[in-house]
Design an enzyme around this catalytic site. Structure first.
Site, PDB file in Angstrom:
ATOM      1  N   ARG A  49       0.838  -1.204   0.000  1.00  0.00           N
ATOM      2  CA  ARG A  49       0.000   0.000   0.000  1.00  0.00           C
ATOM      3  C   ARG A  49       0.869   1.249   0.000  1.00  0.00           C
ATOM      4  O   ARG A  49       0.579   2.225  -0.676  1.00  0.00           O
ATOM      5  CB  ARG A  49      -0.976   0.011   1.194  1.00  0.00           C
ATOM      6  CG  ARG A  49      -1.760   1.308   1.261  1.00  0.00           C
ATOM      7  CD  ARG A  49      -2.985   1.340   2.176  1.00  0.00           C
ATOM      8  NE  ARG A  49      -3.009   0.404   3.257  1.00  0.00           N
ATOM      9  CZ  ARG A  49      -2.308   0.517   4.398  1.00  0.00           C
ATOM     10  NH1 ARG A  49      -1.533   1.576   4.599  1.00  0.00           N
ATOM     11  NH2 ARG A  49      -2.371  -0.400   5.317  1.00  0.00           N
ATOM     12  N   TYR A 101     -16.924  16.783 -15.400  1.00  0.00           N
ATOM     13  CA  TYR A 101     -17.223  15.347 -15.396  1.00  0.00           C
ATOM     14  C   TYR A 101     -18.243  15.060 -14.286  1.00  0.00           C
ATOM     15  O   TYR A 101     -18.077  15.513 -13.151  1.00  0.00           O
ATOM     16  CB  TYR A 101     -15.924  14.574 -15.159  1.00  0.00           C
ATOM     17  CG  TYR A 101     -16.121  13.089 -15.032  1.00  0.00           C
ATOM     18  CD1 TYR A 101     -16.468  12.332 -16.140  1.00  0.00           C
ATOM     19  CD2 TYR A 101     -15.979  12.446 -13.816  1.00  0.00           C
ATOM     20  CE1 TYR A 101     -16.666  10.958 -16.030  1.00  0.00           C
ATOM     21  CE2 TYR A 101     -16.173  11.079 -13.692  1.00  0.00           C
ATOM     22  CZ  TYR A 101     -16.515  10.345 -14.802  1.00  0.00           C
ATOM     23  OH  TYR A 101     -16.709   8.991 -14.689  1.00  0.00           O
ATOM     24  N   ASP A 173      -7.847  19.110 -14.522  1.00  0.00           N
ATOM     25  CA  ASP A 173      -8.081  17.728 -14.920  1.00  0.00           C
ATOM     26  C   ASP A 173      -7.713  17.634 -16.402  1.00  0.00           C
ATOM     27  O   ASP A 173      -8.403  18.185 -17.254  1.00  0.00           O
ATOM     28  CB  ASP A 173      -9.561  17.387 -14.681  1.00  0.00           C
ATOM     29  CG  ASP A 173      -9.916  15.944 -15.039  1.00  0.00           C
ATOM     30  OD1 ASP A 173      -9.231  15.356 -15.894  1.00  0.00           O
ATOM     31  OD2 ASP A 173     -10.900  15.435 -14.484  1.00  0.00           O
ATOM     32  N   LYS A 198      -8.609   6.591 -19.298  1.00  0.00           N
ATOM     33  CA  LYS A 198      -8.949   7.119 -20.619  1.00  0.00           C
ATOM     34  C   LYS A 198      -7.731   7.054 -21.546  1.00  0.00           C
ATOM     35  O   LYS A 198      -7.258   5.978 -21.840  1.00  0.00           O
ATOM     36  CB  LYS A 198      -9.524   8.530 -20.463  1.00  0.00           C
ATOM     37  CG  LYS A 198     -10.538   8.669 -19.308  1.00  0.00           C
ATOM     38  CD  LYS A 198     -11.828   7.884 -19.503  1.00  0.00           C
ATOM     39  CE  LYS A 198     -12.689   7.784 -18.249  1.00  0.00           C
ATOM     40  NZ  LYS A 198     -13.038   9.036 -17.611  1.00  0.00           N
TER      41      LYS A 198
HETATM   42  C1  PLP Z   1     -13.450   9.425 -16.273  1.00  0.00           C
HETATM   43  C2  PLP Z   1     -13.106  10.763 -15.772  1.00  0.00           C
HETATM   44  C3  PLP Z   1     -12.840  11.003 -14.416  1.00  0.00           C
HETATM   45  C4  PLP Z   1     -12.980   9.912 -13.358  1.00  0.00           C
HETATM   46  O1  PLP Z   1     -12.026   8.921 -13.506  1.00  0.00           O
HETATM   47  P1  PLP Z   1     -12.245   7.372 -13.117  1.00  0.00           P
HETATM   48  O2  PLP Z   1     -10.972   6.748 -13.540  1.00  0.00           O
HETATM   49  O3  PLP Z   1     -13.450   6.891 -13.854  1.00  0.00           O
HETATM   50  O4  PLP Z   1     -12.458   7.350 -11.634  1.00  0.00           O
HETATM   51  C5  PLP Z   1     -12.475  12.271 -14.034  1.00  0.00           C
HETATM   52  N1  PLP Z   1     -12.382  13.283 -14.934  1.00  0.00           N
HETATM   53  C6  PLP Z   1     -12.645  13.099 -16.243  1.00  0.00           C
HETATM   54  C7  PLP Z   1     -12.518  14.245 -17.176  1.00  0.00           C
HETATM   55  C8  PLP Z   1     -13.013  11.840 -16.718  1.00  0.00           C
HETATM   56  O5  PLP Z   1     -13.279  11.675 -18.014  1.00  0.00           O
END
Ligand code: PLP
Length: 382
Positions: A49, A101, A173, A198
């Site tokens: 961890r 998001y 982000d 992604k």
């Molecule tokens: C998918 C996404 C998230 C969240 O991420 P997870 O890996 O699904 O927890 C946050 N910000 C954006 C822009 C996203 O597309």
């Protein structure tokens, strides 16, 4: 030392051959604990961890790609965001972009608001509105750019200035662009967040997250919190993201070439009322996108005439574009924000933002362009 290019960093940073066996590819250290040489004597790892060599390799690689001093990998994008929000305390305030998001909005409103942290929302393209939204207790300004699903582009450097004047930190982000197309830290942001599920992973086979930053104090606070709250990724998941990023540059170029062409074709299509893609000269934020991004990426959305029924019909006729949430993989996906990713948003707010019933979002993959065009043309036939 000579600075190496993006793909060289993606393929080599943090990934020297294994010192024990010479393995060229970083092993998946599938272990929960590490033997210690004596009391208080270990080789950098004690319990998985707190740290794992596969995770370390990924963290060093992602930091090198974002031009950051520190990198932390997490079990998901929301795990990364949760850990970052835990650096705040009751009474603190966050100003966020109004097009976010859905999961981030839910985390703010349904988890952290209960803990005494307050959130307000502005269209951060309007710097005056942003300045008016900043309070003496504002700790973070939180952006996505381009936004989801409307592809609005925010001027990161201008927002960073306003944020810093108010004594707050700017969180960006960067999931939609990936570090190949945009490096927010170099534009003045303090913290970069990713859903590595992604584009970083890129193959729709892993869920992960990351935080990249230069601030030593915040980085050590985050390391403490990640271990204390357990928002860690497993070693196989780290390995999958690490394998994904090796091809990030070639994938992003292919996503973008397909997306630009598709956006241009949709713009000429008689059934399409509007196309949201920052690479089009008609996009209201085209100039700023051109200035701060190294490309326009693979995400776009468009409005079809006839509202919900037309959107449903088109989505059901698509064969190569798979009807699914998520984005950023090599395969093309299509979704309907009003009933899928953004269905939890109150209708009035959704309409005010422009998430109409005829809006369709595409994550353009890297299949052959002719096949994608054929699929869309067929889907848009009446
Ligand atoms: C998918 C996404 C998230 C969240 O991420 P997870 O890996 O699904 O927890 C946050 N910000 C954006 C822009 C996203 O597309």
């Amino acid at each position: 030392m000579r600075e190496v290019g993006f793909s060289t960093r993606a393929i080599h940073a943090g990934q020297d051959p294994d010192p024990v066996t010479g393995a060229v590819i970083t092993p998946i250290y599938q272990t929960s604990t590490f033997a210690q040489d004596g009391l208080g004597k270990h080789r950098g790892y004690e319990y998985a961890r707190s740290g794992n060599p596969t995770r370390t390799a990924l963290e060093q690689c992602l930091a090198a790609l974002e031009g950051a001093k520190h990198g932390l990998a997490f079990g998901s994008g929301l795990g990364a965001e949760t850990t970052l929000l835990h650096t705040l305390k009751s009474g603190d305030h966050v100003v966020a972009m109004d097009d976010l998001y859905g999961g981030t909005f839910r985390l703010f409103e349904q988890v952290f608001r209960q803990l005494g942290i307050t959130f307000s929302y502005v269209d951060a393209r309007d710097i005056r509105a942003l300045r008016e939204g900043l309070q003496t207790n504002t700790r973070f300004v939180w952006l996505e750019t381009p936004t989801n699903p409307l592809m609005k582009v925010v001027d990161i450097a201008a927002v960073a200035d306003a944020t810093h004047q108010a004594g707050a930190k700017l969180v960006v982000d960067n999931t939609f662009m990936s570090p190949y197309l945009q490096q927010p830290l170099s534009l003045g942001a303090d913290v970069v967040v990713h859903s590595s599920t992604k584009y970083l992973g890129g193959h729709s086979d892993v869920v992960g997250g990351a935080i990249l930053l230069n601030d030593d104090e915040l980085a050590s606070q985050l390391r403490f919190l990640e271990n204390a709250t357990g928002t860690v990724p497993g070693p196989l998941d780290c390995w999958l993201v690490l394998r994904g990023v090796k091809t990030l540059a070639v994938r992003m170029r292919a996503h973008e070439a397909n997306a630009l062409h598709i956006a241009e074709c949709l713009e000429r299509h008689p059934r399409v009322l509007q196309v949201n893609y920052p690479g089009l000269a008609s996009h209201p934020d085209h100039a700023i996108a051109q200035r701060q991004q190294n490309g326009f990426g693979g995400m776009l959305s468009f409005v079809i005439d006839g509202g919900l029924e037309s959107a449903r019909h088109a989505l059901e006729r698509m064969k190569l574009f798979t009807l699914a949430e998520s984005l950023g993989g090599v395969e093309s996906l299509a979704e309907h924000p009003a009933t899928m990713t953004h269905s939890s948003m109150p209708i009035a707010r959704r309409e005010a933002l422009g998430v109409s019933d005829g809006l369709i979002r595409l994550s353009v993959g890297i299949e052959d362009l002719e096949d994608l065009l054929h699929d869309l043309k067929h889907a848009l036939e009446q």
